[in-house]
Design a protein around this motif. Structure first.
Motif, PDB file in Angstrom:
ATOM      1  N   HIS A 188       0.828  -1.212   0.000  1.00  0.00           N
ATOM      2  CA  HIS A 188       0.000   0.000   0.000  1.00  0.00           C
ATOM      3  C   HIS A 188       0.859   1.258   0.000  1.00  0.00           C
ATOM      4  O   HIS A 188       0.356   2.353  -0.247  1.00  0.00           O
ATOM      5  CB  HIS A 188      -0.944   0.012   1.207  1.00  0.00           C
ATOM      6  CG  HIS A 188      -2.131  -0.870   1.030  1.00  0.00           C
ATOM      7  ND1 HIS A 188      -3.358  -0.404   0.598  1.00  0.00           N
ATOM      8  CD2 HIS A 188      -2.280  -2.202   1.200  1.00  0.00           C
ATOM      9  CE1 HIS A 188      -4.206  -1.404   0.515  1.00  0.00           C
ATOM     10  NE2 HIS A 188      -3.573  -2.509   0.882  1.00  0.00           N
ATOM     11  N   SER A 191      -5.468   7.670  -2.475  1.00  0.00           N
ATOM     12  CA  SER A 191      -4.050   7.648  -2.854  1.00  0.00           C
ATOM     13  C   SER A 191      -3.447   9.033  -2.692  1.00  0.00           C
ATOM     14  O   SER A 191      -4.114  10.050  -2.887  1.00  0.00           O
ATOM     15  CB  SER A 191      -3.897   7.192  -4.309  1.00  0.00           C
ATOM     16  OG  SER A 191      -4.380   5.888  -4.483  1.00  0.00           O
ATOM     17  N   GLU A 232      -0.775   4.240  -1.585  1.00  0.00           N
ATOM     18  CA  GLU A 232      -1.800   3.563  -2.364  1.00  0.00           C
ATOM     19  C   GLU A 232      -1.444   3.518  -3.854  1.00  0.00           C
ATOM     20  O   GLU A 232      -0.626   4.268  -4.361  1.00  0.00           O
ATOM     21  CB  GLU A 232      -3.192   4.175  -2.142  1.00  0.00           C
ATOM     22  CG  GLU A 232      -3.622   4.223  -0.684  1.00  0.00           C
ATOM     23  CD  GLU A 232      -3.687   2.850  -0.013  1.00  0.00           C
ATOM     24  OE1 GLU A 232      -3.972   1.850  -0.705  1.00  0.00           O
ATOM     25  OE2 GLU A 232      -3.428   2.768   1.203  1.00  0.00           O
ATOM     26  N   TYR A 283     -12.699  -1.043  -2.100  1.00  0.00           N
ATOM     27  CA  TYR A 283     -11.792  -0.596  -1.034  1.00  0.00           C
ATOM     28  C   TYR A 283     -12.505   0.437  -0.177  1.00  0.00           C
ATOM     29  O   TYR A 283     -13.064   1.407  -0.691  1.00  0.00           O
ATOM     30  CB  TYR A 283     -10.509   0.018  -1.634  1.00  0.00           C
ATOM     31  CG  TYR A 283      -9.693  -0.970  -2.411  1.00  0.00           C
ATOM     32  CD1 TYR A 283      -8.597  -1.618  -1.848  1.00  0.00           C
ATOM     33  CD2 TYR A 283     -10.032  -1.296  -3.728  1.00  0.00           C
ATOM     34  CE1 TYR A 283      -7.863  -2.545  -2.557  1.00  0.00           C
ATOM     35  CE2 TYR A 283      -9.311  -2.226  -4.445  1.00  0.00           C
ATOM     36  CZ  TYR A 283      -8.227  -2.853  -3.863  1.00  0.00           C
ATOM     37  OH  TYR A 283      -7.517  -3.779  -4.580  1.00  0.00           O
ATOM     38  N   GLY A 309      -7.238   2.471   3.434  1.00  0.00           N
ATOM     39  CA  GLY A 309      -5.883   2.032   3.141  1.00  0.00           C
ATOM     40  C   GLY A 309      -5.344   1.217   4.289  1.00  0.00           C
ATOM     41  O   GLY A 309      -5.982   0.263   4.743  1.00  0.00           O
TER      42      GLY A 309
END
Length: 552
Positions: free
Chosen positions: A156, A180, A196, A298, A301
């Motif tokens: 990640h 991200s 990410e 998702y 994270g």
């Protein structure tokens, strides 16, 4: 008993059938025909009823048979792409890392490195940097100007050199439409820390990549290696249309697909209507040993970078945002693909990520509703590294499966100084990977490795579930001993639990009509201690009744 003729009879083993209430410990035999189990019973009765002139008798006296193990969460295709260069696992400090990188840079400059022109590595522990900000300066002087990208063990987060950032065109912060992040300093310059996948994709796009032939070869090797620890199947959790193409190619090649695979397909917040429609069109793609029918979403994270979504902020004041900028759009995606007949699997590590995912499943209908491969299979949540007790109860109430990876505890430090524990604090860290609580609440539990994050050897995964410490280290620290599983519970998580979590009622069990995916052990895995379980020999595995030997 029927008078059908068996292709194979596995004779005289202790059989752990995973059929509820079956505690028969006397020697039994399993008759197989056409890739399915046709009988389970006393050896003399099975031989008399099902043996013919063409039947092969496999003597299993003194050994144990269980359903073939299923890794509920792994990344064998993505692993080929990202596990390039050097394995950084086991490195414990910056000096050792510098020595390894310096040596790899010298090999690259001499044309002998693992990846031409680049220094690449994976399996790096956050603890190596002892809480320092992750910046390219930490590795720059070891590289002599070469581009480099190093992945932390969870994939990640990546640490990139300044030259890699330049080649990837990363000059500053960007908006990705998910969580991200290209981390930048006070002047807006990238530090080298990339959080990410969307943030590091520009670099992987310009770095050397395996050829299709290399993908096929390395993926096949991973699948074949799975069987030596009793695995006969798994669920891929990072798939796309190309993943299905590769599975189809492997299945159609001379030696076929060594294991049985269900593959999820990623759906990201940034995907267009056209991309989502193309994914929906892939729902029914399948072969004899592979299929799609699962969507991967998702919710957050990872804890170590502050990207795990929490009910309360972590020690750095972070952890208060999910992966999707608008959670309503996440729920819409759940509904869209559930209505299209897919099962939904959602990455959710932080406690709020789990809670919000349960809510999204509840509000959109917690079961898939189409006629595709997923049928009406309950949805599932992946990882669940820290859980609010109220959400443990909600898992059971809604019928949602919890898919957990117990070997991830290996990166914890007993005094709580590891980045995961430090950020969460003692109270939330004490709820770590609480598989025992999940089972006691009545929820379904599936177990896996998350390979290449943790090793794919299922015996190690079983041992971590039973011991909650490093297998082989009898004096090692035991994390949350009240959450330890029994051998039987751990085996269930890797067999029947994993099968039901992916919607396969005829896998993970030994009974007439079930698929003949089996593991033959040297001893009963329910009767050995956890340390021995981690290395218990698997003599053979069967997939569709086809035997592969693993030891003399």
């Amino acid at each position: 008993m029927s008078k059908s003729i068996a292709d194979v009879i596995i004779e005289g083993a202790l059989v752990r059938s995973l059929v509820p209430g079956d505690a028969d410990a006397s020697p039994r035999s399993i008759a197989i025909a056409g890739g399915r189990i046709i009988a389970l019973g006393a050896p003399d009765e099975v031989r008399e009823a099902f043996a013919g002139s063409t039947t092969r008798i496999d003597d299993a006296r003194g050994r144990a048979v269980t359903p073939g193990l299923i890794d509920a969460h792994l990344h064998p295709i993505q692993g080929v792409e990202l596990c390039q260069g050097i394995d950084l696992g086991g490195i414990t400090d910056r000096r050792e890392l510098a020595d390894v990188l310096r040596a790899e840079a010298a090999r690259v400059r001499a044309g002998e490195g693992a990846t031409p022109g680049w220094v690449r590595g994976w399996n790096l522990d956050y603890a190596v940097f002892e809480g320092l900000p992750l910046t390219s300066e930490l590795i720059e002087d070891t590289l002599a100007g070469l581009p480099a990208i190093l992945f932390f063990f969870d994939f990640h987060t990546a640490l990139a050199s300044s030259e890699a950032l330049r080649l990837g065109g990363i000059m500053g912060a960007r908006v990705f439409g998910d969580s991200s992040e290209i981390v930048v300093d006070a002047d807006g310059r990238p530090t080298g820390e990339l959080r990410e996948e969307s943030s590091y994709q520009p670099i992987t796009a310009v770095a050397p990549q395996p050829s299709r032939e290399e993908y096929l070869e390395q993926a096949r090797a991973t699948f074949a290696g799975m069987r030596t620890s009793g695995l006969t199947g798994g669920t891929i959790m990072d798939g796309n249309a190309e993943t299905l193409d590769l599975l189809e190619a492997l299945a159609g090649s001379g030696s076929g697909l060594p294991v049985r695979i269900a593959s999820a397909m990623d759906v990201r917040p940034t995907y267009s209507l056209e991309q989502r429609a193309a994914i929906r069109a892939q729902r029914d793609r399948a072969g004899a040993r592979w299929r799609g029918g699962i969507i991967k979403l998702y919710a957050d994270g990872v804890i170590e970078t502050g990207a795990g979504w929490l009910y309360e902020p972590d020690a750095e004041g972070e952890g208060l945002a999910g992966f999707w900028e608008d959670q309503a759009r996440f729920a819409e995606a759940v509904r869209e693909f559930s209505d299209a007949g897919f099962q939904i699997a959602t990455h959710a590590i932080g406690d709020r990520a789990v809670g919000e995912t349960i809510t999204a499943y509840e509000t959109t209908g917690s079961r898939a509703s189409g006629s595709g491969p997923a049928g009406r299979v309950a949805h599932r949540i992946e990882h669940l590294e820290t859980l609010d007790p109220r959400d443990v109860a909600r898992l059971a109430e809604t019928g949602i499966f919890a898919s957990m990876q117990m070997p991830h505890m290996q990166w914890r430090i007993a005094d709580g100084s590891d980045e995961w524990s430090r950020r969460l604090g003692p109270e939330r860290a004490a709820r770590a990977w609480n598989a025992g609580s999940v089972l006691r609440a009545g929820a379904g539990l599936a177990l896996g490795s998350d390979w290449p994050v943790a090793e794919v050897d299922a015996r190690v995964g079983l041992a971590w579930a039973v011991l909650r410490r490093q297998p082989g280290d009898a004096d090692g620290f035991v994390y949350e001993p009240h959450e330890r599983l029994t051998n039987a519970e751990a085996l269930h998580g890797y067999t029947r639990g994993a099968a039901l979590a992916q919607g396969d009622d005829d896998l993970g069990v030994i009974r007439p009509g079930a698929i003949a995916d089996l593991a033959l052990w040297s001893e009963d895995p329910l009767r050995v201690n956890g340390d021995d379980l981690a290395k218990l020999p698997v003599h053979a595995t069967y997939v569709d009744g086809e035997r592969e030997d693993h030891s003399a």
